[in-house]
Write a protein that holds these residues in place. Structure first.
Motif, PDB file in Angstrom:
ATOM      1  N   ARG A   1      -0.625  -4.685 -14.226  1.00 48.12           N
ATOM      2  CA  ARG A   1       0.484  -5.719 -13.916  1.00 48.12           C
ATOM      3  C   ARG A   1       0.887  -5.782 -12.659  1.00 48.12           C
ATOM      4  O   ARG A   1       1.508  -7.124 -12.292  1.00 48.12           O
ATOM      5  CB  ARG A   1       1.922  -5.329 -14.423  1.00 48.12           C
ATOM      6  N   TRP A   2       0.394  -4.787 -11.274  1.00 45.62           N
ATOM      7  CA  TRP A   2       0.179  -5.963 -10.195  1.00 45.62           C
ATOM      8  C   TRP A   2      -0.830  -5.789  -9.423  1.00 45.62           C
ATOM      9  O   TRP A   2      -1.052  -4.653  -8.304  1.00 45.62           O
ATOM     10  CB  TRP A   2       1.711  -5.064 -10.075  1.00 45.62           C
ATOM     11  N   PRO A   3      -2.067  -6.688  -9.654  1.00 42.56           N
ATOM     12  CA  PRO A   3      -3.201  -6.391  -8.771  1.00 42.56           C
ATOM     13  C   PRO A   3      -2.957  -6.220  -7.408  1.00 42.56           C
ATOM     14  O   PRO A   3      -3.923  -5.962  -6.864  1.00 42.56           O
ATOM     15  CB  PRO A   3      -4.150  -7.675  -9.785  1.00 42.56           C
ATOM     16  N   ASN A   4      -2.181  -6.892  -7.255  1.00 41.22           N
ATOM     17  CA  ASN A   4      -1.899  -6.915  -5.245  1.00 41.22           C
ATOM     18  C   ASN A   4      -1.249  -5.705  -4.250  1.00 41.22           C
ATOM     19  O   ASN A   4      -1.401  -5.891  -3.603  1.00 41.22           O
ATOM     20  CB  ASN A   4      -0.785  -8.400  -5.429  1.00 41.22           C
ATOM     21  N   LEU A   5      -0.616  -5.107  -6.136  1.00 39.64           N
ATOM     22  CA  LEU A   5      -0.350  -3.524  -4.859  1.00 39.64           C
ATOM     23  C   LEU A   5      -1.688  -2.810  -5.295  1.00 39.64           C
ATOM     24  O   LEU A   5      -2.501  -2.654  -6.036  1.00 39.64           O
ATOM     25  CB  LEU A   5       0.296  -2.895  -5.998  1.00 39.64           C
ATOM     26  N   HIS A   6      -1.572  -1.618  -3.916  1.00 42.85           N
ATOM     27  CA  HIS A   6      -2.627  -0.593  -4.136  1.00 42.85           C
ATOM     28  C   HIS A   6      -2.010   0.671  -3.679  1.00 42.85           C
ATOM     29  O   HIS A   6      -1.472   1.320  -2.546  1.00 42.85           O
ATOM     30  CB  HIS A   6      -3.905  -0.747  -2.719  1.00 42.85           C
ATOM     31  N   VAL A   7      -2.516   1.317  -4.532  1.00 43.54           N
ATOM     32  CA  VAL A   7      -1.527   3.019  -4.823  1.00 43.54           C
ATOM     33  C   VAL A   7      -2.287   4.119  -4.826  1.00 43.54           C
ATOM     34  O   VAL A   7      -2.976   4.202  -6.236  1.00 43.54           O
ATOM     35  CB  VAL A   7      -0.539   2.866  -6.439  1.00 43.54           C
TER      36      VAL A   7
ATOM     37  N   ASN B   1       0.861  -1.396   0.074  1.00 49.43           N
ATOM     38  CA  ASN B   1      -0.030  -0.004  -0.376  1.00 49.43           C
ATOM     39  C   ASN B   1       0.620   1.376  -0.230  1.00 49.43           C
ATOM     40  O   ASN B   1       2.035   1.454   0.637  1.00 49.43           O
ATOM     41  CB  ASN B   1      -0.863   0.093   1.669  1.00 49.43           C
ATOM     42  N   LEU B   2       0.037   2.160  -0.414  1.00 47.77           N
ATOM     43  CA  LEU B   2       1.352   3.468  -1.423  1.00 47.77           C
ATOM     44  C   LEU B   2       0.348   4.591  -1.273  1.00 47.77           C
ATOM     45  O   LEU B   2      -0.258   4.848  -1.904  1.00 47.77           O
ATOM     46  CB  LEU B   2       1.991   3.472  -1.978  1.00 47.77           C
TER      47      LEU B   2
ATOM     48  N   ILE C   1       6.961   4.937 -15.426  1.00 46.27           N
ATOM     49  CA  ILE C   1       6.473   4.838 -14.725  1.00 46.27           C
ATOM     50  C   ILE C   1       5.627   4.546 -13.976  1.00 46.27           C
ATOM     51  O   ILE C   1       5.927   4.205 -12.573  1.00 46.27           O
ATOM     52  CB  ILE C   1       5.160   6.550 -15.321  1.00 46.27           C
ATOM     53  N   ALA C   2       5.253   3.370 -14.249  1.00 51.70           N
ATOM     54  CA  ALA C   2       4.604   2.306 -13.364  1.00 51.70           C
ATOM     55  C   ALA C   2       5.687   1.341 -12.707  1.00 51.70           C
ATOM     56  O   ALA C   2       5.825   0.830 -11.184  1.00 51.70           O
ATOM     57  CB  ALA C   2       3.755   1.259 -14.317  1.00 51.70           C
ATOM     58  N   ALA C   3       6.392   1.419 -13.517  1.00 55.01           N
ATOM     59  CA  ALA C   3       7.598   0.190 -12.913  1.00 55.01           C
ATOM     60  C   ALA C   3       8.634   0.924 -11.790  1.00 55.01           C
ATOM     61  O   ALA C   3       8.511   0.019 -10.442  1.00 55.01           O
ATOM     62  CB  ALA C   3       8.480   0.101 -13.772  1.00 55.01           C
ATOM     63  N   SER C   4       8.451   2.181 -11.564  1.00 52.17           N
ATOM     64  CA  SER C   4       9.602   2.820 -10.764  1.00 52.17           C
ATOM     65  C   SER C   4       8.443   2.658  -9.651  1.00 52.17           C
ATOM     66  O   SER C   4       9.045   2.447  -8.134  1.00 52.17           O
ATOM     67  CB  SER C   4       9.546   4.359 -11.034  1.00 52.17           C
ATOM     68  N   VAL C   5       7.280   3.617  -9.727  1.00 48.31           N
ATOM     69  CA  VAL C   5       6.643   3.527  -8.914  1.00 48.31           C
ATOM     70  C   VAL C   5       6.186   1.928  -8.050  1.00 48.31           C
ATOM     71  O   VAL C   5       6.336   1.715  -6.619  1.00 48.31           O
ATOM     72  CB  VAL C   5       4.570   4.068  -8.831  1.00 48.31           C
ATOM     73  N   ALA C   6       5.852   1.190  -8.762  1.00 47.48           N
ATOM     74  CA  ALA C   6       5.588  -0.573  -8.707  1.00 47.48           C
ATOM     75  C   ALA C   6       7.076  -0.703  -7.796  1.00 47.48           C
ATOM     76  O   ALA C   6       6.301  -1.096  -6.626  1.00 47.48           O
ATOM     77  CB  ALA C   6       5.119  -1.300  -9.369  1.00 47.48           C
TER      78      ALA C   6
ATOM     79  N   LEU D   1      -8.674   5.175  -6.478  1.00 44.66           N
ATOM     80  CA  LEU D   1      -7.518   5.481  -6.893  1.00 44.66           C
ATOM     81  C   LEU D   1      -6.104   6.815  -7.033  1.00 44.66           C
ATOM     82  O   LEU D   1      -5.057   7.082  -6.851  1.00 44.66           O
ATOM     83  CB  LEU D   1      -6.670   4.113  -7.457  1.00 44.66           C
ATOM     84  N   VAL D   2      -6.520   7.721  -7.877  1.00 44.07           N
ATOM     85  CA  VAL D   2      -6.516   8.929  -8.321  1.00 44.07           C
ATOM     86  C   VAL D   2      -7.144  10.017  -8.297  1.00 44.07           C
ATOM     87  O   VAL D   2      -8.729   9.338  -8.905  1.00 44.07           O
ATOM     88  CB  VAL D   2      -6.404   8.486  -9.905  1.00 44.07           C
TER      89      VAL D   2
END
Length: 407
Positions: A221-227, A193-194, A332-337, A260-261
């Motif tokens: 790509r990362w459904p288990n992450l919550h941003v 979570n972030l 962008i997505a990979a850096s945040v992940a 989320l946004v």
């Protein structure tokens, strides 16, 4: 440049007239106001000149005893005449002008001969520096004693477009008010979570639609992450970001990202929003030295930023945050992940190191010392060779020079 000039101001204190368009809540306005206040605290005689009355920062200046002068003129020629009249009446030793139009008015006001020093400032590293319009405007910088910019990227652009200015352009980073943006530990979080805070206007260059697409990419790509992102961008109006905000809101609805946004109006107490975040981000297509990154670092927040301008000096990959290509959604997505997947302690350590780097590079005393040197030397018409702060030119600044015009 005009010489000779008096070696010492008549009053015994250097008299500086700071000049900008308005005192609204913009980044350049905040920086010039902080400079005026800091110079005043150091014993210099600082005053402010604008051509729009009032503004967000007017009260701070008046409370500190810094006078504000406002000219009232509509056309370019009338503004130049009004600036010249004010300067003659106030008799400053040196004028410090920020932003293109105030710099232009000050440059023209000194024709044919001035008896005051002139330092003009630019604040954004835009890729239109090769265009005829920008080349023409920067050609007039030759009328000033020196040019100051807040990034090496912008300095290199200026020197590229006007060789006569080489050796007369100073890079001085923005200072941060560490009392207004104090270091705070990161809020509690569970793995995966972030919370991210972004403070940027709704303009195309800030890349709000690119950020929304990247958040959708993370969810796929990362459904288990919550941003969760909270973007504070000010009220958009026609021609000033309304289309970009509408496009971003449309994408948010299309992908079901409402939770989320979240897009907000401007926040008067942005430090509170930084304090709520685990990460401060900025996905701009190009930049100068953005306040949001500097302030986020001061508060001990890891940074997720575009790899543009001088961000390579501020953000050390994996140490104080992450850098990405703002034109690539996947980047962008990979850096945040990467930040989301970092452990609690690892992210806290990034925040601590981010704060330490801010103290090193953005110390207001060091910034004021650099400005004092250039103002004192310009006042007597002998700026000398530039003394950059900091000296290091990051790879991201060099890469920015190769961005296509209009990108």
């Amino acid at each position: 440049m005009q010489r000779p000039r008096p070696l010492r101001p008549r009053s015994g204190n250097l008299k500086v007239l700071c000049f900008i368009d308005n005192l609204g809540p913009g980044g350049a306005q905040r920086q010039l106001v902080e400079l005026a206040l800091g110079l005043s605290r150091r014993g210099l005689d600082a005053e402010m000149l604008t051509y729009h009355e009032g503004g967000h920062f007017a009260g701070r200046l008046l409370d500190a005893g810094v006078p504000i002068h406002t000219i009232r003129a509509n056309s370019l020629l009338r503004k130049v005449r009004a600036v010249r009249t004010v300067i003659r009446s106030l008799s400053p030793d040196v004028v410090l002008a920020f932003l293109p139009m105030p710099s232009l008015y000050a440059e023209l006001a000194g024709i044919p001969r001035r008896q005051w020093g002139l330092v003009v400032g630019e604040r954004s590293s835009t890729p239109d520096y090769r265009t005829f319009r920008v080349r023409l405007r920067r050609a007039l910088h030759s009328l000033a004693d020196a040019v100051v910019t807040n990034s090496h990227a912008n300095r290199l652009m200026i020197e590229h477009t006007n060789r006569r200015l080489r050796g007369r352009v100073w890079t001085i980073y923005n200072g941060v008010n560490f009392e207004a943006f104090p270091f705070l530990p990161l809020p509690e979080r569970s793995w995966g979570n972030l919370r991210i805070t972004i403070a940027a206007s709704y303009q195309r260059l800030k890349n709000v639609t690119g950020w929304v697409r990247a958040m959708q990419e993370i969810r796929l790509r990362w459904p288990n992450l919550h941003v969760q992102t909270d973007w504070y961008g000010g009220r958009a109006s026609a021609g000033r970001g309304a289309d970009e905000r509408e496009a971003a809101e449309s994408l948010i609805l299309q992908h079901g990202l409402e939770n989320l946004v979240r897009l907000h109006e401007a926040e008067t107490n942005i430090a509170r929003r930084y304090a709520e975040a685990h990460v401060v981000a900025l996905p701009s297509l190009y930049e100068g030295l953005p306040n949001v990154v500097c302030e986020g670092m001061a508060m001990g927040r890891p940074i997720a930023s575009s790899a543009v301008s001088d961000m390579g000096n501020l953000v050390v990959e994996g140490v104080t945050g992450t850098l990405f290509d703002p034109r690539e959604v996947g980047s962008i997505a990979a850096s945040v992940a990467t930040l989301v997947e970092a452990g609690v302690d690892a992210l806290q350590e990034m925040g601590r190191r981010s704060f330490e780097r801010a103290r090193q590079l953005l110390d207001p005393d060091k910034v004021l010392t650099s400005y004092s040197k250039i103002l004192e030397s310009a006042a007597v018409g002998r700026p000398g060779p530039p003394l950059h702060w900091p000296e290091q030119v990051p790879d991201t600044a060099l890469a920015t020079l190769s961005l296509p015009c209009g990108s």
